[in-house]
Design a protein around this motif. Structure first.
Motif, short mmCIF file in Angstrom:
data_model
loop_
_atom_site.label_atom_id
_atom_site.label_comp_id
_atom_site.label_asym_id
_atom_site.label_seq_id
_atom_site.Cartn_x
_atom_site.Cartn_y
_atom_site.Cartn_z
N SER A 205 5.22 2.36 -0.29
CA SER A 205 5.66 2.06 1.07
C SER A 205 6.42 3.25 1.62
O SER A 205 6.79 4.16 0.88
CB SER A 205 6.57 0.83 1.06
OG SER A 205 5.81 -0.35 0.85
N SER A 210 11.00 1.74 4.89
CA SER A 210 10.68 0.51 4.16
C SER A 210 11.54 0.40 2.91
O SER A 210 12.30 -0.56 2.75
CB SER A 210 9.20 0.46 3.77
OG SER A 210 8.37 0.38 4.91
N PRO A 236 3.72 7.15 -1.98
CA PRO A 236 2.99 6.84 -0.75
C PRO A 236 2.37 8.10 -0.15
O PRO A 236 1.68 8.02 0.86
CB PRO A 236 4.10 6.30 0.17
CG PRO A 236 5.32 7.04 -0.26
CD PRO A 236 5.17 7.32 -1.74
N ARG A 244 -2.12 6.39 5.75
CA ARG A 244 -1.97 5.50 6.89
C ARG A 244 -0.48 5.53 7.26
O ARG A 244 0.36 5.39 6.41
CB ARG A 244 -2.36 4.07 6.52
CG ARG A 244 -3.75 3.99 5.88
CD ARG A 244 -4.05 2.59 5.39
NE ARG A 244 -5.38 2.54 4.80
CZ ARG A 244 -5.60 2.65 3.50
NH1 ARG A 244 -4.60 2.79 2.65
NH2 ARG A 244 -6.84 2.60 3.04
N LEU A 304 -4.62 7.09 -6.41
CA LEU A 304 -3.66 6.27 -5.65
C LEU A 304 -4.21 5.77 -4.33
O LEU A 304 -3.51 5.08 -3.59
CB LEU A 304 -2.38 7.07 -5.34
CG LEU A 304 -1.45 7.46 -6.47
CD1 LEU A 304 -0.10 7.92 -5.88
CD2 LEU A 304 -1.22 6.31 -7.43
N LEU A 306 -5.82 3.44 -1.90
CA LEU A 306 -6.16 2.01 -1.90
C LEU A 306 -7.24 1.75 -0.85
O LEU A 306 -6.94 1.66 0.34
CB LEU A 306 -4.91 1.17 -1.57
CG LEU A 306 -3.71 1.39 -2.48
CD1 LEU A 306 -2.49 0.66 -1.94
CD2 LEU A 306 -4.03 0.92 -3.89
P1 GDP Z 1 4.32 -0.34 6.94
O1 GDP Z 1 5.62 -1.08 6.93
O2 GDP Z 1 3.19 -1.17 7.49
O3 GDP Z 1 4.42 1.03 7.47
O4 GDP Z 1 3.92 -0.24 5.43
P2 GDP Z 1 4.57 0.38 4.15
O5 GDP Z 1 5.88 1.02 4.41
O6 GDP Z 1 4.48 -0.63 3.07
O7 GDP Z 1 3.47 1.43 3.81
C1 GDP Z 1 3.23 2.53 4.63
C2 GDP Z 1 3.04 3.69 3.70
O8 GDP Z 1 2.01 3.39 2.78
C3 GDP Z 1 2.59 4.90 4.44
O9 GDP Z 1 3.75 5.68 4.69
C4 GDP Z 1 1.65 5.61 3.47
O10 GDP Z 1 2.29 6.75 2.98
C5 GDP Z 1 1.44 4.60 2.35
N1 GDP Z 1 0.05 4.32 2.09
C6 GDP Z 1 -0.84 3.82 2.97
N2 GDP Z 1 -2.06 3.70 2.40
C7 GDP Z 1 -1.93 4.13 1.11
C8 GDP Z 1 -2.83 4.27 0.01
O11 GDP Z 1 -4.02 3.98 0.09
N3 GDP Z 1 -2.32 4.76 -1.16
C9 GDP Z 1 -1.00 5.11 -1.28
N4 GDP Z 1 -0.58 5.58 -2.46
N5 GDP Z 1 -0.14 5.01 -0.26
C10 GDP Z 1 -0.59 4.53 0.92
#
Ligand code: GDP
Ligand code: CA
Length: 331
Positions: A205, A210, A236, A244, A304, A306
């Motif tokens: 995250s 987060s 992340p 993303r 990593l 997803l």
């Molecule tokens: P948000 O609250 O919807 O922004 O979600 P999170 O904080 O849980 O996740 C966002 C982060 O997930 C982004 O900053 C990315 O760096 C990371 N992320 C997104 N897709 C992937 C993936 O496929 N693999 C990994 N390792 N990280 C990801």
């Protein structure tokens, strides 16, 4: 086995879905607790919206719009259009009709005096998540971001994180402040979930808005430092990119390079007063493993990215394997 995950929205939710699948396939009975970030929460049109809790709930409950990664599948937008027709702001936040029902129920229950933790439990009842989702706190915490604004008194102003992210698309930021965090109390079950876990996982995250916000609630980071659990995290950042999202905009604000290794070192080795024992970086970042090892973090390089339920599940298996190898070493 008790597994506790710190999660934001999309990255956390996708990871937890894989974790649930991986554990269901294993022979050891396991219980997963997800501590969800609530610092993204916002009041809109009189409704309390909890984007990260809802992303986890919809993803695990099978109600997510998989392409968008947030909100409900088969969504319609009539209420949003009607609000816009009345000229009501903000018009930049996407509240779909199905999604709206969640916020109405939540707001009604909060108004009746239930804390967010109980409201979240009631909402999750419908969805059969297979994990326990608990908010990081029942108190109001809101991430605000300081940005440039030539018209403001000192050339800068603070905006709510949602405005920064959704409306302004992450312009240059000077500070990120989880307003209210220092006076907040961890939600019911949060400290226990960390203290009594066998494994604590930092999901992939956003580290700044987060994970750090969850840890900013007093007592939470100390519980992570002190737990007898093995604490492991997933980067992340892959090859210097946040995939993303716009984490690359916020890491520099806290002085952290946009690399898998810098984020791991930012969390730091528990053996050295930090927060994690192990850290997974992407295969493409394998050359950073020695740097991390030198700081006391057990690091491995695995895929990593997803892209579907299978990759999420494989990643979760890798995380659990890393945790158990660290645990065996410690024993
Ligand atoms: P948000 O609250 O919807 O922004 O979600 P999170 O904080 O849980 O996740 C966002 C982060 O997930 C982004 O900053 C990315 O760096 C990371 N992320 C997104 N897709 C992937 C993936 O496929 N693999 C990994 N390792 N990280 C990801
Ligand atoms: Ca979020």
């Amino acid at each position: 086995m008790n597994v506790t995950v710190l999660s934001g929205g999309i990255g956390g939710a996708r990871f937890v879905a894989g974790l649930r699948d991986a554990l269901a396939a294993g022979d050891e009975p396991a219980r997963v607790t997800v501590i969800g970030n609530t610092a993204d929460d916002i009041w809109l049109f009189g409704l309390r919206v909890c984007p990260d809790l809802d992303t986890v709930m919809y993803t695990l409950g099978g109600g997510i719009d998989a392409d968008r990664g947030w909100g409900r599948q088969d969504e319609t937008w009539h209420a949003k259009e009607e609000l816009a027709a009345y000229g009501v702001e903000p018009s930049w936040f996407g509240l779909g009709d199905r999604d709206l029902a969640t916020h109405v129920v939540r707001t009604q229950m909060l108004g009746a005096g239930y804390p967010l933790s109980q409201v979240t439990e009631a909402l999750c009842d419908r969805w059969d998540l297979g994990v326990r989702l608990i908010p990081m706190t029942d108190d109001r915490v809101e991430t605000h971001v300081v940005i440039d604004d030539a018209a403001a008194p000192e050339g800068r102003r603070a905006v709510h994180f949602q405005e920064y992210w959704v409306r302004l698309h992450a312009p240059v930021a000077h500070a990120v402040v989880p307003v209210g965090a220092d006076e907040a109390t961890p939600g019911p079950g949060v400290l226990e979930a960390i203290t009594e876990a066998d494994v604590v996982i930092f999901s992939p995250s956003n580290p700044v808005v987060s994970v750090a916000t969850i840890l900013a609630v007093p007592g939470t980071a100390d519980a992570v430092r002190a737990t007898t659990a093995t604490v492991v995290g997933v980067s992340p950042i892959i090859s210097g990119s946040p995939l993303r999202g716009m984490a690359d905009r916020l890491l520099p604000v806290i002085g952290v390079d946009v690399t898998a290794s810098a984020v791991g070192r930012y969390y730091g080795a528990r053996s050295n007063g930090g927060l994690i024992d192990g850290w997974l970086v992407d295969e493409s970042d394998g050359d950073t493993v020695p740097d991390l090892t030198a700081t006391g973090i057990v690091a491995r390089a695995v895929p990593l990215y997803l892209s579907d339920p299978d990759t999420s599940r494989t990643l979760a298996e890798d995380v659990l394997q890393l945790a158990s190898s660290i645990r065996r070493y410690a024993e």
